[in-house]
Design an enzyme around this catalytic site. Structure first.
Site, PDB file in Angstrom:
ATOM      1  N   HIS A   1      -5.292  -4.570  -1.248  1.00 37.38           N
ATOM      2  CA  HIS A   1      -5.405  -3.317  -2.365  1.00 37.38           C
ATOM      3  C   HIS A   1      -5.263  -4.067  -3.903  1.00 37.38           C
ATOM      4  O   HIS A   1      -4.369  -3.617  -4.567  1.00 37.38           O
ATOM      5  CB  HIS A   1      -4.018  -2.517  -2.071  1.00 37.38           C
TER       6      HIS A   1
ATOM      7  N   LYS B   1     -12.397  -1.663   1.209  1.00 36.63           N
ATOM      8  CA  LYS B   1     -11.801  -0.776   0.180  1.00 36.63           C
ATOM      9  C   LYS B   1     -12.685  -0.750  -0.924  1.00 36.63           C
ATOM     10  O   LYS B   1     -13.618   0.014  -1.198  1.00 36.63           O
ATOM     11  CB  LYS B   1     -10.288  -1.220   0.287  1.00 36.63           C
TER      12      LYS B   1
ATOM     13  N   SER C   1       0.838  -1.118  -0.016  1.00 37.09           N
ATOM     14  CA  SER C   1       0.141  -0.072   0.287  1.00 37.09           C
ATOM     15  C   SER C   1       0.887   1.287   0.059  1.00 37.09           C
ATOM     16  O   SER C   1       0.228   2.201  -0.286  1.00 37.09           O
ATOM     17  CB  SER C   1      -0.936   0.118   1.275  1.00 37.09           C
TER      18      SER C   1
END
Ligand code: PLP
Length: 355
Positions: A170, A201, A142
């Site tokens: 991610h 996310k 990240s």
């Protein structure tokens, strides 16, 4: 023109997608605000089982288990799976929650240099004396937007009979041809044993995490994983939103492709303007500045021009590697991207980051 947010993990823009919101409202109305219970007492509804099935189907794995967060999924897995006879080999730049999860287990701990396959191989050789070996890595890191060399990691894991664990927070929903993640991107879906990821996310952005992998592993986690056993089950509205987000992604990868095109636009325009962007084709686009004060002052100035970004400096990133981490989303328009690049160029010139 309002403020444009360029620092959220809302990669696909699904947190404001009308169908995701409607699904959340409908699930809230139908299933209530919460269960007032952990999963194994009276905290399991049909929607929890359905979401677990959808997650395993999305990742093409045998089974899945939900947690309140991916932090919890990472806290729960290593202790449940590994004994003092085993070994875990972890990339030195893994997310804090992986590091903390590993701290909780009694396995022998090895830390290999970031994405350094020679070092990993040396550590795997040393770890041959242990009963079971688990290599643990972020799929996409990240802070730098760089992607773990999973092909090589899986090759080494095969050679030294190790299991591979990846944290896909991610990556889930947008990396790879169908958004399945880093393992799909790098062609190793059949070689990575365990995936932990988040619903907080790209998949709607609310909360929640999960482990997906072989059924016996998931059965073991349901029996032994402490954050699963001792923490409340996911609220229905959150389950409804995540479930709809997965439906949308399984119907089409148009949203992920739109985000990839915008990422490409931002990276190429910023590079042409003279900035250094770290990482590889990832929507995390760290604008490397070096100096901590420069990163902070530039981020403030960007906000005064309507662009919300944040400077990262030591101890979050190494000394001398301060940056502004820009994150691209499918909801950004091409004009938004261009406005961001223009603001960076003006602010960069003003503060001496550009000639
Ligand atoms: N793993 C990684 C790589 C992350 O970036 C994060 C969130 O910042 C987490 C785990 C934790 O995810 P969650 O917010 O679902 O607890």
């Amino acid at each position: 023109a309002g403020i444009l947010n360029f620092c959220a993990n809302n990669y696909l823009g699904l947190s404001s997608h009308p169908e995701v919101i409607r699904a959340g409202v409908e699930t809230l109305e139908q299933f209530g605000a919460g269960l007032s219970s952990v999963r194994f007492i009276c905290g399991t509804q049909s929607i929890h089982k359905d979401l677990e099935e959808k997650i395993s189907c999305f990742h093409q794995r045998e089974d899945a288990i939900l947690y309140a967060s991916c932090f919890d999924a990472n806290a729960g897995i290593f202790e449940a799976l590994l004994t003092p006879e085993d070994a875990v080999l972890s990339d030195e730049l893994n997310h804090a929650s992986i590091i903390d999860g590993i701290r909780l287990c009694k396995a022998n701990k090895y830390r290999y240099k970031h994405m350094d396959m020679q070092d990993l191989e040396a550590k795997l050789q040393d770890a041959q004396k242990h009963r079971l070996r688990l290599v643990a890595t972020d799929g996409a890191f990240s802070m730098d937007g760089d992607i773990a060399p999973l092909k090589e990691i899986c090759r080494l894991a095969e050679k030294y009979e190790a299991l591979v664990f990846i944290d896909e927070c991610h990556a889930t929903g947008f990396l790879g041809p169908n958004g399945r993640g880093t393992d799909e991107l790098l062609g190793v879906m059949d070689k990575v044993t365990i995936i932990n990821s988040t619903l907080g996310k790209a998949l709607g952005g609310a909360a929640g995490g999960y482990t997906t992998g072989p059924k016996p592993l998931i059965d073991l986690l349901r029996q032994r994983s402490r954050p699963y056993l001792f923490s409340n089950s996911l609220p229905p509205a959150v389950v409804g939103c995540a479930s709809k987000a997965l439906d949308l992604l399984m119907e089409s990868n148009a949203i992920a492709q739109s985000m990839a095109a915008k990422t490409q636009r931002f990276r190429s325009k910023m590079t042409a303007a003279g900035f250094t962007i770290s990482g590889q084709d990832h929507p995390i686009c760290p604008v490397m500045l070096g100096d901590a004060r420069l990163a902070a002052v530039m981020a403030d100035d960007m906000l005064s021009r309507g662009i919300y970004v944040i400077g990262f400096s030591y101890p979050v990133v190494p000394k001398g590697k301060a940056r502004i981490r820009v994150q691209i989303s499918a909801v950004h328009s091409d004009e938004d991207i261009d406005r961001c690049v223009e603001a960076f160029t003006e602010v960069g010139r003003k503060h001496g980051a550009l000639p």
